[in-house]
Scaffold this active site. Structure first.
Site, PDB file in Angstrom:
ATOM      1  N   HIS B 154       0.814  -1.218   0.000  1.00  0.00           N
ATOM      2  CA  HIS B 154       0.000   0.000   0.000  1.00  0.00           C
ATOM      3  C   HIS B 154       0.842   1.258   0.000  1.00  0.00           C
ATOM      4  O   HIS B 154       0.326   2.331   0.295  1.00  0.00           O
ATOM      5  CB  HIS B 154      -0.941  -0.017   1.219  1.00  0.00           C
ATOM      6  CG  HIS B 154      -1.765  -1.267   1.304  1.00  0.00           C
ATOM      7  ND1 HIS B 154      -1.459  -2.270   2.201  1.00  0.00           N
ATOM      8  CD2 HIS B 154      -2.826  -1.707   0.580  1.00  0.00           C
ATOM      9  CE1 HIS B 154      -2.332  -3.283   2.031  1.00  0.00           C
ATOM     10  NE2 HIS B 154      -3.161  -2.961   1.046  1.00  0.00           N
ATOM     11  N   GLY B 155       2.137   1.119  -0.307  1.00  0.00           N
ATOM     12  CA  GLY B 155       2.961   2.303  -0.539  1.00  0.00           C
ATOM     13  C   GLY B 155       3.591   2.949   0.683  1.00  0.00           C
ATOM     14  O   GLY B 155       4.005   4.105   0.608  1.00  0.00           O
TER      15      GLY B 155
END
Lengths: 268, 189, 411
Positions: B154-155
């Site tokens: 999710h970065g």
């Protein structure tokens, strides 16, 4: 005239005696295990810690060459109810054993001589097998497979007494007319009398670190104690818990008995 | 007559109460082993710490080891990475706490609190968002903007001290309990 | 005796529940107020004990299944891990293995009690037949369970028993192969035995429900074998029998505990501490003690198929007892001839058990045990097929008391 019954009796007993010797020779039933005292027997028995440590030394220096202790992990050595090594000692013992290593970065599991790559053990490891597989074990032992010792005391009738009897039962004179089978040794405590294991213990096979004299009897007794622990490391906990549980249940039964008697008094 | 019945009644009540109480004690004693057996076994506990040999790790390199069933990052930081970590203003971090199991809860996320020996950064390689394993940034394969780790799920982006800088992860990567047994050997857990 | 319920809910919650699902009412009617003959003796406590045993086996079994691995390469090791590494694993395992023996000890006493007091007679025939079904399910469960540790006796016992089916002409070998899932007992067999071992106890629990339900229609029999005539003959189940059963249950658990903590391997066989080896057969293959009488019956018949049929018949014949026994008197207390024949039957079962434990060619006190087993088998079947029908017709029973409450006539 008066001697006839006596002669008859003598003659009969001689005939029967030799008949049973012949029969025993044909069936080769093992002798019952020797009776000897072990500290852990009986409802309040415990393992003799010093004996466990000496027995471990015998296992490590003599037996581990051929016999694995498959279900025993190094971390069991510092647990309660056992030989009582410290965690550091257990780690040291583990590090002394060679465990087959995971493949290295090149994906190899053997070195350039074809020997299995190994690493020192950690306490989470189990005692390693001295042989890579069953065939190798049999090849090194005249076709016989040295059994795993971690359950041996549970797996034999007579338990620790049996193990002790086997270890001290060598070097006896076989009965007349009995021929020892090739590549086996005469041991009357073993079923069939022909055991594949050569006598493993001699006087001073090990030098005990606590200075105890290492007679064959002492070594056999110590290693039998150690193997009893290896088969049942939880024995002391079991007996201790049993004591509390039995006392509680006796008291509880007593209270319930009084309740029952009181309740039923008006019915009878 | 009433006295006798009253006596009998109280004794019976006592016996019932005593039976009930002992029964409850017995039930608790029975329940405990049934509950405790689900706790980690002695075999699992034997693997609760791992000793890492540091000799083969060169500067700028790291290894990932399995510890307690999860990835453990052991990284030998370059002087640049250490300097970069030290230059950060701790108060401006999304998570200003050290997240170091050996330190109190409120210790600040200074580089010294993240790595006792600055050269060695030891982190639990589990992203504090939803548990994926972040990827390390290298000069040839840059991951994220902070030179540390990037979690591809999710970065989330972590810096050279494993602190969260950007992304949905709420906390810095956890620093586990560890102690150096020697210059070349560290025990984690 | 089942009759209208006397339950009155005495709280708001109880009333709410009673209107939607009458569980409290059911508990009240069956476990609290249920009128039970007041003369039930010690031999009647084993029903409650059996329920306890089933619960213990299920609970310890579910816990063991959290750690056990039903794979032929992992099973033996997983049991050792339970014994050595799982917290209290040794305790839970020993409760489960000794619990099976306790379960069978209790069920045999329970069955013998039913035989002695004529509890199988009208109108309780179905309770008895459901009981035989429970016994069959227990035997199957125990057999599957014993295979799971994958020791030498587990493996070879499974081989012997599944080979029974190969005795059936035409389809026998196909049935055996189907049971094994392979050409011999192996990994496929172990996995399915684990599945069935987990399933059957819940089937047993359901059938026990039916057993108790069927019992509650006519109500309990009693040692006198005569019907309840009035409420004076009974007491409410609670507190009289809850407390009495509770006391004997505590004694039973004490007995059980002695084995768990001081003789946990008493009922076991050393060969089962050796991992299964399909290439090495143990010197003597023996089942667990509770199957020994049937093992002796099987081995006493020299023909493979007939031996298997005799084994099956020995269990199935139990279901016909309500119709084999012609006596109109229930309890052996009043049947002087049958009483001794019954005890002789109990002794025969014990002797058969002993024969089953020994090697097939054993000779003791100059007698080959196979002939002792044959005599025992003859009496076993003779007791049911010959004695039960005939003795009932020709025996003169003792006079029965008028009722349970009346002072019992001196025997």
């Amino acid at each position: 005239m008066t001697h006839l019954p006596l002669r008859l009796a003598l003659g009969l007993s001689l005939a029967l005696g030799s008949a049973s010797a012949v029969m025993a020779q044909e069936t080769r039933d093992p002798l019952p295990p020797k009776s000897v005292d072990f500290s852990f027997e009986g409802p309040f028995g415990t393992y003799d810690r010093a004996s466990l440590q000496r027995g471990f030394q015998v296992y490590k220096e003599v037996c581990s060459a051929c016999h694995v202790l498959q279900h025993v992990a190094f971390h069991n050595l510092d647990e309660a109810g056992g030989p009582g090594f410290t965690e550091a000692q257990a780690k040291g013992i583990a590090a002394g054993f060679k465990i087959p290593a995971e493949p290295n970065d090149k994906g190899e599991t053997t070195d350039d001589k074809g020997e299995r790559l190994t690493r020192p053990g950690i306490i989470a490891d189990y005692f390693p097998n001295p042989f890579p597989n069953e065939n190798a074990a049999r090849t090194a032992n005249n076709g016989k497979l040295p059994p795993d010792l971690s359950m041996i005391v549970k797996a034999r009738q007579g338990g620790a007494h049996y193990v002790y009897s086997i270890l001290t039962g060598f070097h006896q004179t076989p009965p007349k007319g009995y021929a020892v089978v090739k590549d086996t040794y005469y041991n009357p405590y073993f079923d069939g009398w022909n055991i594949g294991m050569p006598p493993p213990l001699q006087a001073d096979s090990v030098t005990y670190s606590d200075g105890t004299k290492a007679t064959v009897d002492q070594e056999a007794h110590d290693v039998a104690t150690f193997l009893a622990w290896a088969s049942e490391p939880k024995m002391e906990e079991r007996k201790q818990m049993g004591f509390s549980v039995i006392i509680f249940l006796v008291a509880f039964s007593g209270v319930l008995f009084a309740a029952k008697k009181k309740l039923w008094a008006d019915v009878h | 007559m009433t006295a006798a019945t009253a006596d009998g009644a109280t004794r019976r009540d006592f016996l019932y109460v005593a039976s009930g109480a002992m029964g409850a004690v017995g039930a608790a004693a029975v329940a405990w082993p049934l509950i405790d057996q689900m706790n980690p076994s002695s075999a699992a506990l034997a693997l609760s710490s791992v000793e890492v040999d540091l000799t083969s790790i060169v500067v700028g390199q790291g290894v990932t080891i399995k510890w307690r069933g999860q990835p453990l990052f052991v990284r030998r930081r370059t002087p640049e990475e250490i300097a970069k970590a030290r230059a950060v203003d701790v108060a401006s971090l999304p998570d200003p706490l050290a997240e170091n199991s050996s330190l109190p809860e409120n210790a600040p996320a200074t580089d010294a609190n993240r790595a006792t020996k600055p050269e060695w950064l030891i982190l639990v390689g589990v992203c504090t968002h939803l548990g994926c394993t972040p990827t390390i940034s290298t000069p040839t394969d840059v991951q994220g903007e902070y030179g540390g780790w990037l979690c591809h799920c999710h970065g989330s982006q972590y810096d050279t001290a494993g602190r969260i800088r950007k992304g949905p992860a709420p906390r810095n990567l956890q620093v586990p309990v560890y102690s150096f047994l020697s210059d070349t050997r560290v025990k984690v857990g | 005796m089942s009759g209208p319920s006397t339950y009155k809910p005495n709280s708001g919650i109880e009333k709410w529940l009673d209107q939607r699902l009458p569980l409290p009412r059911l508990m009240h009617d069956t476990m609290r107020t249920f009128p039970t003959p007041k003369n039930l003796n010690f031999w009647y406590v084993f029903g409650g004990i059996l329920t306890f045993c089933l619960a213990v086996q299920i609970i310890t079994g579910i816990v063991l299944a959290m750690h056990y691995k039903p794979d032929s390469t992992l099973a033996f090791g997983s049991v050792e891990k339970i014994m050595r590494e799982v917290n209290y694993g040794w305790l839970i395992r020993y409760i489960h293995s000794n619990g099976a023996s306790m379960f069978f000890l209790a069920v045999y006493i329970h069955m013998f009690r039913g035989l002695y007091y004529g509890s199988y007679k009208a109108p309780r025939e179905l309770i008895w037949i459901i009981g035989v079904l429970i016994y069959l399910l227990m035997t199957a469960t125990a057999f599957f369970g014993y295979v799971l540790p994958w020791g030498q006796m587990s493996f070879w016992g499974a081989t012997v028993i599944t080979n029974f089916f190969s005795a059936i002409p035409l389809v026998g070998t196909h049935i055996s192969t189907w049971l094994w899932g392979d050409f011999a007992v192996g990994d496929a067999t172990l996995n399915r035995f684990f599945s069935l071992h987990y399933l059957l106890p819940f089937v047993i629990a359901a059938v026990v429900g039916l057993h108790i339900w069927a019992l509650h229609v006519p109500g309990n029999n009693n040692p006198l074998g005569i019907d309840v005539k009035s409420p004076q003959d009974t007491v409410p189940f609670h507190p009289y029998y809850t407390v009495k059963d509770g006391f004997y249950l505590a004694l039973f658990v004490l007995f059980f505990a002695v084995f768990i903590f001081y003789a946990p391997e008493f009922f076991g066989n050393p060969d089962n501490a050796i991992e299964a080896n399909p290439l090495v057969t143990p010197k003597d293959i023996v089942p667990e003690w509770y199957l020994l009488p049937f093992y002796a019956i099987l081995r006493s018949i020299p023909n493979k198929l007939l031996g298997v049929l005799a084994l099956g018949a020995a269990i199935l014949i139990l279901a016909f007892i309500p119709w084999l026994d012609t006596s109109r008197v229930r309890s052996c207390r009043f049947r002087p001839t049958m009483k001794w024949l019954f005890w002789f039957f109990v002794a025969t079962c014990a002797v058969l058990g002993y024969c089953g434990s020994q090697s097939p060619d054993a000779v003791k006190f100059g007698m080959p045990l196979v002939w002792v087993a044959r005599l025992g088998t003859t009496y076993y079947f003779g007791f049911f097929l010959v004695l039960m029908p005939l003795v009932g017709l020709f025996e003169t029973p003792k006079p029965l008391p008028a009722s349970i409450s009346q002072p019992v006539l001196a025997e």
